[in-house]
Write a protein that holds these residues in place. Structure first.
Motif, PDB file in Angstrom:
ATOM      1  N   LEU A   1       0.823  -1.205   0.000  1.00  0.00           N
ATOM      2  CA  LEU A   1       0.000   0.000   0.000  1.00  0.00           C
ATOM      3  C   LEU A   1       0.865   1.266   0.000  1.00  0.00           C
ATOM      4  N   LEU A   2       1.978   1.223   0.731  1.00  0.00           N
ATOM      5  CA  LEU A   2       2.897   2.362   0.738  1.00  0.00           C
ATOM      6  C   LEU A   2       3.516   2.586  -0.640  1.00  0.00           C
ATOM      7  N   VAL A   3       3.814   1.499  -1.343  1.00  0.00           N
ATOM      8  CA  VAL A   3       4.366   1.616  -2.695  1.00  0.00           C
ATOM      9  C   VAL A   3       3.345   2.289  -3.609  1.00  0.00           C
ATOM     10  N   LEU A   4       2.099   1.865  -3.541  1.00  0.00           N
ATOM     11  CA  LEU A   4       1.062   2.482  -4.376  1.00  0.00           C
ATOM     12  C   LEU A   4       0.885   3.958  -4.030  1.00  0.00           C
ATOM     13  N   GLN A   5       0.944   4.278  -2.750  1.00  0.00           N
ATOM     14  CA  GLN A   5       0.836   5.672  -2.320  1.00  0.00           C
ATOM     15  C   GLN A   5       2.020   6.490  -2.839  1.00  0.00           C
ATOM     16  N   PHE A   6       3.214   5.936  -2.754  1.00  0.00           N
ATOM     17  CA  PHE A   6       4.413   6.605  -3.268  1.00  0.00           C
ATOM     18  C   PHE A   6       4.268   6.875  -4.755  1.00  0.00           C
ATOM     19  N   GLU A   7       3.813   5.884  -5.504  1.00  0.00           N
ATOM     20  CA  GLU A   7       3.647   6.034  -6.945  1.00  0.00           C
ATOM     21  C   GLU A   7       2.551   7.043  -7.284  1.00  0.00           C
ATOM     22  N   GLU A   8       1.530   7.100  -6.455  1.00  0.00           N
ATOM     23  CA  GLU A   8       0.444   8.059  -6.680  1.00  0.00           C
ATOM     24  C   GLU A   8       0.944   9.493  -6.550  1.00  0.00           C
ATOM     25  N   GLN A   9       1.859   9.715  -5.624  1.00  0.00           N
ATOM     26  CA  GLN A   9       2.347  11.062  -5.359  1.00  0.00           C
ATOM     27  C   GLN A   9       3.602  11.411  -6.146  1.00  0.00           C
ATOM     28  N   TRP A  10       4.391  10.409  -6.541  1.00  0.00           N
ATOM     29  CA  TRP A  10       5.698  10.700  -7.112  1.00  0.00           C
ATOM     30  C   TRP A  10       5.631  11.470  -8.418  1.00  0.00           C
ATOM     31  N   TRP A  11       4.702  11.155  -9.277  1.00  0.00           N
ATOM     32  CA  TRP A  11       4.675  11.790 -10.597  1.00  0.00           C
ATOM     33  C   TRP A  11       4.501  13.299 -10.505  1.00  0.00           C
ATOM     34  N   LYS A  12       4.050  13.814  -9.367  1.00  0.00           N
ATOM     35  CA  LYS A  12       3.867  15.244  -9.176  1.00  0.00           C
ATOM     36  C   LYS A  12       5.160  15.924  -8.705  1.00  0.00           C
ATOM     37  N   ARG A  13       6.149  15.126  -8.332  1.00  0.00           N
ATOM     38  CA  ARG A  13       7.375  15.664  -7.742  1.00  0.00           C
ATOM     39  C   ARG A  13       8.531  15.622  -8.725  1.00  0.00           C
ATOM     40  N   ARG A  14       9.554  16.341  -8.345  1.00  0.00           N
ATOM     41  CA  ARG A  14      10.816  16.306  -9.074  1.00  0.00           C
ATOM     42  C   ARG A  14      11.888  15.896  -8.081  1.00  0.00           C
ATOM     43  N   GLY A  15      13.016  15.497  -8.609  1.00  0.00           N
ATOM     44  CA  GLY A  15      14.120  15.169  -7.728  1.00  0.00           C
ATOM     45  C   GLY A  15      14.625  13.762  -7.966  1.00  0.00           C
ATOM     46  N   PRO A  16      15.608  13.380  -7.177  1.00  0.00           N
ATOM     47  CA  PRO A  16      16.249  12.075  -7.348  1.00  0.00           C
ATOM     48  C   PRO A  16      15.363  10.920  -6.856  1.00  0.00           C
ATOM     49  N   ARG A  17      14.694  10.285  -7.787  1.00  0.00           N
ATOM     50  CA  ARG A  17      13.767   9.199  -7.468  1.00  0.00           C
ATOM     51  C   ARG A  17      14.484   8.012  -6.821  1.00  0.00           C
ATOM     52  N   ASP A  18      15.654   7.645  -7.351  1.00  0.00           N
ATOM     53  CA  ASP A  18      16.370   6.493  -6.805  1.00  0.00           C
ATOM     54  C   ASP A  18      16.721   6.693  -5.336  1.00  0.00           C
ATOM     55  N   ALA A  19      17.136   7.889  -4.992  1.00  0.00           N
ATOM     56  CA  ALA A  19      17.469   8.185  -3.595  1.00  0.00           C
ATOM     57  C   ALA A  19      16.222   8.100  -2.721  1.00  0.00           C
TER      58      ALA A  19
END
Length: 83
Positions: A9-27
């Motif tokens: 569920l945390l992974v899905l939440q992260f993916e839901e929010q990540w596309w709106k952000r910028r920055g080092p995804r791998d970190a």
């Protein structure tokens, strides 16, 4: 049908929010999930194929599936979609 774990569920939440952000995804993946990006994406790829994930986060899962399909076509893994 098995329920999703708290980590899934945390992974899905992260993916839901990540596309709106910028920055080092791998970190961010390493920091938040304590794993390397390759393992994370392997697990994410399996997660978005599960009907439970689609039921919980249909917009996220469908967006990720479409991105995966597009990347597969670009890498020559699948046939070009019919126009």
């Amino acid at each position: 049908m098995a329920d999703l774990t708290a980590d899934e569920l945390l992974v899905l939440q992260f993916e839901e929010q990540w596309w709106k952000r910028r920055g080092p995804r791998d970190a961010a993946i390493r920091r938040r999930f304590g794993t390397d990006p390759v393992t994370y994406h392997r697990n994410l790829d399996a997660l978005i194929d599960r009907p439970e994930a689609l039921a919980v986060a249909p917009l996220v899962v469908n967006r990720l599936r479409a991105q995966r399909a597009s990347r597969g076509w670009q890498l020559g893994r699948t046939q070009r979609p019919a126009s």
